[in-house]
Design a protein around this motif. Structure first.
Motif, mmCIF file in Angstrom:
data_model
loop_
_atom_site.group_PDB
_atom_site.id
_atom_site.type_symbol
_atom_site.label_atom_id
_atom_site.label_comp_id
_atom_site.label_asym_id
_atom_site.label_seq_id
_atom_site.Cartn_x
_atom_site.Cartn_y
_atom_site.Cartn_z
ATOM 1 N N ALA A 1 -28.386 46.624 -10.377
ATOM 2 C CA ALA A 1 -29.141 45.476 -10.339
ATOM 3 C C ALA A 1 -28.525 44.489 -9.151
ATOM 4 C CB ALA A 1 -29.255 44.818 -11.561
ATOM 5 N N ARG B 1 -29.034 45.595 -5.662
ATOM 6 C CA ARG B 1 -30.437 45.217 -5.433
ATOM 7 C C ARG B 1 -30.591 43.764 -4.902
ATOM 8 N NH1 ARG B 1 -31.736 49.048 -8.947
ATOM 9 N NH2 ARG B 1 -32.254 47.504 -10.786
ATOM 10 N N ASN B 2 -30.171 42.766 -5.743
ATOM 11 C CA ASN B 2 -30.186 41.324 -5.604
ATOM 12 C C ASN B 2 -29.351 41.131 -4.190
ATOM 13 O OD1 ASN B 2 -30.971 38.626 -6.520
ATOM 14 N ND2 ASN B 2 -28.551 38.287 -6.688
ATOM 15 N N LYS C 1 -31.391 41.918 -1.211
ATOM 16 C CA LYS C 1 -32.845 41.647 -0.983
ATOM 17 C C LYS C 1 -33.359 40.990 0.005
ATOM 18 C CE LYS C 1 -32.505 37.164 -3.889
ATOM 19 N NZ LYS C 1 -33.070 36.653 -4.992
ATOM 20 N N LEU D 1 -32.451 51.386 -4.657
ATOM 21 C CA LEU D 1 -32.896 50.328 -4.023
ATOM 22 C C LEU D 1 -34.263 50.249 -3.931
ATOM 23 C CD1 LEU D 1 -30.520 50.100 -0.796
ATOM 24 C CD2 LEU D 1 -30.094 48.774 -3.053
ATOM 25 N N ASP D 2 -34.964 49.094 -3.582
ATOM 26 C CA ASP D 2 -36.272 49.127 -3.703
ATOM 27 C C ASP D 2 -36.840 49.981 -2.353
ATOM 28 O OD1 ASP D 2 -39.130 48.137 -2.715
ATOM 29 O OD2 ASP D 2 -38.715 46.012 -3.605
ATOM 30 N N PRO D 3 -38.040 50.857 -2.734
ATOM 31 C CA PRO D 3 -38.478 51.668 -1.838
ATOM 32 C C PRO D 3 -38.775 51.215 -0.716
ATOM 33 C CG PRO D 3 -39.561 52.250 -4.087
ATOM 34 C CD PRO D 3 -38.694 50.903 -4.128
ATOM 35 N N ALA D 4 -39.272 49.978 -0.703
ATOM 36 C CA ALA D 4 -39.511 49.081 0.935
ATOM 37 C C ALA D 4 -38.328 48.987 1.793
ATOM 38 C CB ALA D 4 -40.412 47.898 0.368
ATOM 39 N N GLN D 5 -37.131 49.107 0.981
ATOM 40 C CA GLN D 5 -35.909 48.710 1.806
ATOM 41 C C GLN D 5 -35.860 49.793 2.799
ATOM 42 O OE1 GLN D 5 -33.245 46.235 1.238
ATOM 43 N NE2 GLN D 5 -33.271 46.726 3.255
#
Length: 329
Positions: free
Chosen positions: A91, A94-95, A98, A117-121
């Motif tokens: 977490a 990821r922060n 971002k 990570l966020d899939p959009a990354q």
């Protein structure tokens, strides 16, 4: 271009220690604005490019530092780097990422972190051998391209007609697909036998050796923990190939030290440059080519003792074309 050179014809000096007045022509103003925008753009690019790498000891730390050097060389800026420890908080990571546009994830820990990570990354993978779900990712593996290995084989031993290999499909199916295409393009036949465990690997090698002819066949050792297991399978292969004068080449430089004829290994700095080029293309909005590509930034190694044993007598100038020669003088 320095500001001083742009302003040298429009600079007036009143009195010492008083006021300096700089007058710019309209064209000079335009050029200065372009220069400043370029500098700011470069700084933004550096901030957008982040590299995740494992926080581990030597000798692997040097490998990742060399890859980082190549990334910095290619991007012409110092990207943000994050060393990954075994107990890191996903977490928190990821922060931290971002606001980043593109991430280069190195090593197994980098690959694991990227999966959280966020899939959009946007992520570029590097510094790993085999990659699960490689078709869905973008990056470059540490596994040398079979096409380069086979081309070197043809160059050293033009009479070769077949490449023999034993592999575990659970780990190397994609690699064998590349190898089949590479062999076909070079006029070679690939004879690939599957093995799912050590006993199966031993039986498959026995079958390959029984049918092999050292005048036209060569054995390839891929990066495969099952079929090129270091304590039992590799010594068996080296012993049999030596007694049969069968050329053996490898995707690992460590095998060359132990007696394999030749092999390829990563040029870490160039690999870093190639990874940065992929990342910068993503950053600039280009659509990435899906798939983790095989390594083409390579160095070459030769075992001169093995070469002499199979009747391949290379003069000094030929040996110097290799980046490493074993046994070392």
């Amino acid at each position: 271009m320095a500001v001083e050179s742009l302003a040298k014809d429009t600079l007036s000096l009143n009195q010492p220690d008083t006021t300096i007045i700089v007058r710019f022509t309209p064209s000079t103003v335009v050029r200065l604005c372009a220069l400043l925008l370029g500098l700011l753009g470069g700084r933004a690019n550096a901030q957008a490019l982040t590299v995740l790498y494992p926080d581990i000891g030597e000798p692997y730390r040097t490998v990742f530092m060399e890859i980082l050097q190549g990334i910095e060389d290619q991007s012409r800026t110092r990207p943000r780097t994050i060393a990954l420890s075994a107990g890191g908080d996903p977490a928190e990571l990821r922060n931290a990422l971002k606001n980043g546009k593109v991430v280069i994830a190195l090593g197994r820990q980098g690959l694991k972190a990227a999966s959280m990570l966020d899939p959009a990354q946007a992520v570029v993978i590097g510094g790993v051998g085999t990659v699960p779900d490689a078709d869905r990712l973008s990056g470059i593996s540490l596994t040398p391209d079979p096409a380069l290995l086979f081309a070197m084989l043809k160059n050293l031993l033009p009479g070769m007609r077949r490449v023999l290999v034993v592999y575990n499909p659970a780990a190397n199916e994609a690699q064998i697909r590349l190898a089949r295409e590479a062999a076909r393009n070079l006029g070679l036949e690939l004879v690939a036998l599957e093995a799912h465990d050590l006993a199966g690997a031993a039986r498959a090698y026995e079958a390959q050796f029984a049918a092999a002819d050292g005048r036209r066949d060569a054995l390839w050792l891929p990066q495969d923990a099952t079929t090129v297991e270091e304590t039992t399978i590799l010594p068996l292969v080296l012993k049999e190939s030596w007694s049969r004068n069968l050329p053996v080449f490898s995707s690992s430089v460590l095998h060359v030290k132990k007696g394999v004829l030749f092999g390829l290994y990563p040029n870490n700095v160039q690999l870093g440059r190639d990874l940065a080029a992929l990342a910068l293309a993503l950053q600039n909005g280009e659509t990435p080519k899906r798939g983790v590509m095989p390594l083409r930034a390579v160095r070459s190694a030769l075992n001169s003792r093995t070469a002499s044993h199979i009747g391949l007598n290379l003069v000094s100038s030929q040996q110097r074309t290799f980046d490493a020669v074993f046994p070392e003088p």
